[in-house]
Design an enzyme around this catalytic site. Structure first.
Site, PDB file in Angstrom:
ATOM      1  N   TYR A 111       0.843  -1.197   0.000  1.00 17.02           N
ATOM      2  CA  TYR A 111       0.000   0.000   0.000  1.00 17.02           C
ATOM      3  C   TYR A 111       0.874   1.242   0.000  1.00 17.02           C
ATOM      4  O   TYR A 111       1.930   1.279   0.633  1.00 17.02           O
ATOM      5  CB  TYR A 111      -0.868   0.061   1.261  1.00 17.02           C
ATOM      6  N   TYR A 150      -0.465  -9.685   0.832  1.00 17.26           N
ATOM      7  CA  TYR A 150       0.521  -9.017   1.687  1.00 17.26           C
ATOM      8  C   TYR A 150       0.469  -9.570   3.107  1.00 17.26           C
ATOM      9  O   TYR A 150      -0.571 -10.041   3.565  1.00 17.26           O
ATOM     10  CB  TYR A 150       0.329  -7.499   1.671  1.00 17.26           C
ATOM     11  N   ARG A 160      -2.816 -11.722   3.793  1.00 13.22           N
ATOM     12  CA  ARG A 160      -4.160 -11.468   3.279  1.00 13.22           C
ATOM     13  C   ARG A 160      -4.299 -12.001   1.858  1.00 13.22           C
ATOM     14  O   ARG A 160      -3.420 -11.789   1.023  1.00 13.22           O
ATOM     15  CB  ARG A 160      -4.456  -9.948   3.217  1.00 13.22           C
ATOM     16  N   HIS A 163      -7.199  -8.660  -2.439  1.00 16.75           N
ATOM     17  CA  HIS A 163      -8.533  -8.087  -2.231  1.00 16.75           C
ATOM     18  C   HIS A 163      -8.532  -6.613  -2.598  1.00 16.75           C
ATOM     19  O   HIS A 163      -7.489  -5.954  -2.607  1.00 16.75           O
ATOM     20  CB  HIS A 163      -8.974  -8.247  -0.768  1.00 16.75           C
ATOM     21  N   HIS A 165     -10.607  -3.131  -1.368  1.00 16.95           N
ATOM     22  CA  HIS A 165     -11.544  -2.546  -0.398  1.00 16.95           C
ATOM     23  C   HIS A 165     -12.565  -1.691  -1.140  1.00 16.95           C
ATOM     24  O   HIS A 165     -12.211  -0.971  -2.071  1.00 16.95           O
ATOM     25  CB  HIS A 165     -10.800  -1.669   0.610  1.00 16.95           C
TER      26      HIS A 165
HETATM   27 FE   LIG Z   1      -6.244  -4.456   2.523  1.00 18.53          FE
END
Ligand SMILES: [Fe+2]
Length: 244
Positions: A111, A150, A160, A163, A165
């Protein structure tokens, strides 16, 4: 018995003696313990619930808000994808003019955020945020790259699944719903306490996009279709984060 290690004994929603803090505090998903209310909820003043404003319109959008691959000088690295779907109510009626916002990691699973410092590269051509208004048919469509998995430190070797969000605004700022969309066949599903905090396996399936060969564009991008069905839970409605 389900062999899923995150299938715990917590009851969601169907036991009137269980308070909201128990429903939101999910074992195995560590930070829910800190987020879950520990004290009685406070009713907000009526004016906080106003639905006549502020509202969203076309002017809220920039030219490339719905194309996360064109927000910088160059193209981001990764697998280019098209994601499309509709926002519907429980009766299958389209929700028009809803602001759908997305945010995601880049193709390497990183991110662009100060608290994400795991050793995967940032992409100078990818910010990871987008927004689009639904059309008359409740439809939305955006172009992006497939996010990477990640690590997130929740437990030993915690990763995770890939995905995106989502936030969906209704007619005003006070109507905001949050959820996540996943990709079909992800091997991390059985190990992810966030995904499994949705107790009903059929509801979990509703968060997984469908690969869409018809909208896949030759020599350019794979397509995935995912509808968001708004309702009070169950009956084929999309699980929302408040319900966890
Ligand atoms: Fe996330």
């Amino acid at each position: 018995m389900n062999s899923n290690p995150y299938e715990g004994p917590v009851v969601l929603g169907d036991d009137p003696s269980v308070g909201p803090e128990v429903q939101i505090d999910y074992p195995g998903y560590r930070s829910t313990r800190w987020r879950a209310p520990g004290r009685p909820l406070v009713p907000l003043p009526e004016e906080f619930h106003r639905l006549d404003g502020p509202v969203f319109g076309e002017q809220a959008l920039q030219q490339f808000d719905n194309d996360l691959t064109r927000q910088h000088e160059g193209e981001p690295l990764g697998e280019r994808i098209i994601v499309h779907g509709r926002v519907l109510d429980e009766g299958g009626r389209p929700i028009r003019g809803a602001l759908v916002e997305v945010w995601q990691a880049n193709a390497a699973g990183r991110y662009r955020h100060q608290v994400d410092d795991h050793p995967a590269p940032l992409d100078p051509n990818f910010s990871g945020g987008g927004r689009v208004l639904t059309g008359d048919d409740g439809g939305f469509r955006f172009v992006t790259v497939k996010p990477g998995a990640y690590p997130w430190g929740n437990h030993e070797n915690a990763w995770r699944p890939a995905h995106i969000h989502y936030s969906v605004f209704g007619r005003g700022f006070t109507q905001r719903l949050i959820t996540q969309m996943y990709f079909p066949g992800d091997p991390l599903f059985p190990y992810d306490p966030i995904f499994n905090s949705i107790r009903d396996p059929r509801s979990r399936e509703l968060l997984i996009a469908r690969f869409d060969i018809d909208q896949t564009q030759p020599e350019w991008a794979l397509a995935f279709e995912w509808d968001i069905v708004l309702g009070r839970g169950g009956n084929g409605t999309t699980p929302l984060e408040e319900e966890r």
